[in-house]
Design a protein around this motif. Structure first.
Motif, mmCIF file in Angstrom:
data_model
loop_
_atom_site.group_PDB
_atom_site.id
_atom_site.type_symbol
_atom_site.label_atom_id
_atom_site.label_comp_id
_atom_site.label_asym_id
_atom_site.label_seq_id
_atom_site.Cartn_x
_atom_site.Cartn_y
_atom_site.Cartn_z
ATOM 1 N N GLY A 58 0.795 -1.224 0.000
ATOM 2 C CA GLY A 58 0.000 0.000 0.000
ATOM 3 C C GLY A 58 0.821 1.264 0.000
ATOM 4 O O GLY A 58 0.405 2.288 -0.557
ATOM 5 N N SER A 59 2.015 1.220 0.592
ATOM 6 C CA SER A 59 2.829 2.436 0.741
ATOM 7 C C SER A 59 3.115 3.143 -0.578
ATOM 8 O O SER A 59 2.855 4.345 -0.707
ATOM 9 C CB SER A 59 4.135 2.102 1.474
ATOM 10 N N PRO A 60 3.643 2.470 -1.622
ATOM 11 C CA PRO A 60 3.900 3.182 -2.879
ATOM 12 C C PRO A 60 2.628 3.584 -3.624
ATOM 13 O O PRO A 60 2.679 4.404 -4.545
ATOM 14 C CB PRO A 60 4.717 2.170 -3.696
ATOM 15 N N GLY A 65 -2.633 -0.276 4.415
ATOM 16 C CA GLY A 65 -2.679 -1.727 4.328
ATOM 17 C C GLY A 65 -4.102 -2.244 4.387
ATOM 18 O O GLY A 65 -4.436 -3.246 3.744
ATOM 19 N N SER A 66 -4.962 -1.541 5.128
ATOM 20 C CA SER A 66 -6.372 -1.934 5.193
ATOM 21 C C SER A 66 -7.033 -1.844 3.829
ATOM 22 O O SER A 66 -7.863 -2.678 3.466
ATOM 23 C CB SER A 66 -7.122 -1.039 6.191
ATOM 24 N N PHE A 67 -6.653 -0.837 3.056
ATOM 25 C CA PHE A 67 -7.216 -0.684 1.716
ATOM 26 C C PHE A 67 -6.819 -1.866 0.836
ATOM 27 O O PHE A 67 -7.656 -2.409 0.102
ATOM 28 C CB PHE A 67 -6.731 0.623 1.095
ATOM 29 N N ILE A 68 -5.541 -2.273 0.915
ATOM 30 C CA ILE A 68 -5.100 -3.442 0.153
ATOM 31 C C ILE A 68 -5.888 -4.668 0.597
ATOM 32 O O ILE A 68 -6.321 -5.488 -0.225
ATOM 33 C CB ILE A 68 -3.587 -3.678 0.332
ATOM 34 N N GLY A 69 -6.103 -4.809 1.901
ATOM 35 C CA GLY A 69 -6.897 -5.920 2.405
ATOM 36 C C GLY A 69 -8.309 -5.909 1.864
ATOM 37 O O GLY A 69 -8.888 -6.962 1.571
ATOM 38 N N GLN A 70 -8.871 -4.719 1.694
ATOM 39 C CA GLN A 70 -10.225 -4.617 1.162
ATOM 40 C C GLN A 70 -10.272 -4.980 -0.322
ATOM 41 O O GLN A 70 -11.255 -5.566 -0.796
ATOM 42 C CB GLN A 70 -10.758 -3.199 1.396
ATOM 43 N N LEU A 71 -9.207 -4.638 -1.055
ATOM 44 C CA LEU A 71 -9.126 -5.084 -2.455
ATOM 45 C C LEU A 71 -9.077 -6.602 -2.518
ATOM 46 O O LEU A 71 -9.750 -7.233 -3.335
ATOM 47 C CB LEU A 71 -7.877 -4.498 -3.132
ATOM 48 N N GLU A 72 -8.279 -7.197 -1.640
ATOM 49 C CA GLU A 72 -8.141 -8.650 -1.638
ATOM 50 C C GLU A 72 -9.424 -9.332 -1.172
ATOM 51 O O GLU A 72 -9.763 -10.422 -1.631
ATOM 52 C CB GLU A 72 -6.973 -9.046 -0.744
ATOM 53 N N ARG A 81 -13.304 -1.888 -5.003
ATOM 54 C CA ARG A 81 -13.022 -2.107 -6.421
ATOM 55 C C ARG A 81 -11.592 -1.670 -6.722
ATOM 56 O O ARG A 81 -11.107 -0.691 -6.156
ATOM 57 C CB ARG A 81 -13.964 -1.297 -7.293
ATOM 58 N N MET A 82 -10.947 -2.372 -7.615
ATOM 59 C CA MET A 82 -9.626 -1.964 -8.069
ATOM 60 C C MET A 82 -9.784 -0.979 -9.222
ATOM 61 O O MET A 82 -10.326 -1.312 -10.270
ATOM 62 C CB MET A 82 -8.794 -3.162 -8.519
ATOM 63 N N GLN A 83 -9.321 0.246 -9.022
ATOM 64 C CA GLN A 83 -9.357 1.248 -10.072
ATOM 65 C C GLN A 83 -8.142 1.089 -10.987
ATOM 66 O O GLN A 83 -7.120 0.539 -10.599
ATOM 67 C CB GLN A 83 -9.379 2.654 -9.459
ATOM 68 N N MET A 84 -8.267 1.604 -12.208
ATOM 69 C CA MET A 84 -7.229 1.388 -13.209
ATOM 70 C C MET A 84 -5.873 1.952 -12.783
ATOM 71 O O MET A 84 -4.829 1.339 -13.056
ATOM 72 C CB MET A 84 -7.658 2.001 -14.543
ATOM 73 N N ASP A 85 -5.859 3.112 -12.133
ATOM 74 C CA ASP A 85 -4.565 3.678 -11.747
ATOM 75 C C ASP A 85 -3.853 2.789 -10.728
ATOM 76 O O ASP A 85 -2.619 2.660 -10.752
ATOM 77 C CB ASP A 85 -4.724 5.102 -11.216
ATOM 78 N N TYR A 86 -4.620 2.142 -9.848
ATOM 79 C CA TYR A 86 -4.006 1.192 -8.913
ATOM 80 C C TYR A 86 -3.511 -0.048 -9.664
ATOM 81 O O TYR A 86 -2.441 -0.584 -9.354
ATOM 82 C CB TYR A 86 -5.001 0.770 -7.838
ATOM 83 N N ALA A 87 -4.292 -0.494 -10.643
ATOM 84 C CA ALA A 87 -3.893 -1.685 -11.406
ATOM 85 C C ALA A 87 -2.555 -1.469 -12.097
ATOM 86 O O ALA A 87 -1.690 -2.360 -12.120
ATOM 87 C CB ALA A 87 -4.970 -2.038 -12.422
ATOM 88 N N VAL A 88 -2.370 -0.287 -12.667
ATOM 89 C CA VAL A 88 -1.108 0.032 -13.349
ATOM 90 C C VAL A 88 0.065 -0.063 -12.385
ATOM 91 O O VAL A 88 1.099 -0.695 -12.672
ATOM 92 C CB VAL A 88 -1.182 1.436 -13.984
ATOM 93 N N ASP A 110 -14.671 -10.130 7.851
ATOM 94 C CA ASP A 110 -13.223 -10.174 8.001
ATOM 95 C C ASP A 110 -12.536 -9.047 7.246
ATOM 96 O O ASP A 110 -11.502 -9.231 6.632
ATOM 97 C CB ASP A 110 -12.675 -11.525 7.526
ATOM 98 N N ALA A 111 -13.152 -7.880 7.268
ATOM 99 C CA ALA A 111 -12.543 -6.685 6.687
ATOM 100 C C ALA A 111 -13.020 -5.481 7.494
ATOM 101 O O ALA A 111 -14.071 -5.534 8.134
ATOM 102 C CB ALA A 111 -12.926 -6.544 5.216
ATOM 103 N N PRO A 112 -12.261 -4.387 7.483
ATOM 104 C CA PRO A 112 -12.652 -3.206 8.261
ATOM 105 C C PRO A 112 -13.976 -2.623 7.774
ATOM 106 O O PRO A 112 -14.343 -2.781 6.606
ATOM 107 C CB PRO A 112 -11.488 -2.228 8.017
#
Length: 276
Positions: free
Chosen positions: A36-38, A43-50, A55-62, A220-222
């Motif tokens: 999540g840092s870069p 980290g909670s946001f990454i956990g929510q994606l997983e 939703r995974m937005q395109m800029d995160y996907a890149v 099991d997510a925030p």
């Protein structure tokens, strides 16, 4: 923080992306916080994606493809995972709502979408889009009614709604539509499927005067908070922010009528509309 929800990758594109993200992150030896840092997310946001609650937005996907060296996998699959039948500002919240274990909502003006009848939903959608073709309104109404199938399960999610008295008094679609809509809410209450309170005008100023509020909790997510406006919406996951809105909801509930008195007021309003 609890571990990410184990999703069946075949159940949806988002589940597939979440499962693959978790696999590739762990294969790279990164924690959720380190990934999540870069991306400038928690980290909670990454956990929510997983877990599939975000939703995974395109800029995160890149960026994820770059960090995890996944040869464009997430970019290629992101478009399918982000397609939605809901408006852009609400799509992510609708997807989170579908896997929530508890939903708490304060509705200041309208019966919430999960509780609307077809006629009431049509009146609302037509008012929002007075010049839209009939098939557009049909599609919006159908998508809204499909959301209500969340309540087909006898116990999950727990749905607790506080309706402002304005919801009962605002004649949306005409007396017959209102009578049917309020009786539908009353029926769900009497079946013990939902909990509803009414915040009466006599309560005066309250903690949610500025607008609607939806809170969603997960196994099991925030938790998440969703704020809805005119053609806009914000899905929030910052723990301090969510806690502040949880307090606001609790204060509104404390000012509202008890469930029994609320049911009586709802049924009384439905009866009054039926006599018009």
């Amino acid at each position: 923080m609890p571990g990410p929800k184990l999703l069946d990758p075949s159940s949806s594109p988002r589940a597939m992306l979440g499962a693959e993200l978790r696999h590739k992150r762990e294969e790279a030896g990164l924690t959720q916080e380190e990934l999540g840092s870069p991306l400038f997310v928690s980290g909670s946001f990454i956990g929510q994606l997983e877990a599939g609650t975000r939703r995974m937005q395109m800029d995160y996907a890149v960026k994820i493809d770059e960090i995890l060296a996944t040869d464009g996998y997430f970019v290629r699959n992101c478009e399918a995972a982000t397609k939605s039948k809901y408006p852009d500002h609400f799509a992510e919240a609708a997807e989170a709502e579908a896997i929530a274990t508890t939903i708490k909502e304060y509705a200041p003006q309208l019966i919430p979408g999960l509780l609307q009848t077809k006629a009431y939903a049509w009146a609302v959608c037509r008012t929002y889009q007075p010049t839209a073709p009939e098939d557009v309104i049909d599609g919006t109404v159908t998508a809204r009614l499909e959301r209500a199938h969340l309540l087909d399960h006898p116990t999950t999610p727990l749905l607790w709604v506080v309706l402002d008295e304005a919801v009962l008094r605002r004649n949306t679609g005409g007396p017959a539509v209102m009578a049917e809509a309020l009786r539908h809410v009353a029926e769900l209450i009497r079946k013990h499927r939902i909990i509803v309170q009414v915040l009466p005008f006599s309560a005066g100023a309250h903690a949610a005067l500025e607008g609607s509020l939806k809170l969603m909790a997960f196994a099991d997510a925030p938790p998440l908070a969703y704020l809805d406006g005119l053609g806009t919406g914000q899905l929030l996951d910052d723990p301090a922010t969510v806690a502040r809105y949880e307090l606001a909801y609790d204060l509104v509930g404390a000012s509202a009528l008890p469930p029994e008195a609320s049911l009586a007021l709802i049924e009384s309003a439905a009866e009054a509309y039926s006599r018009e």
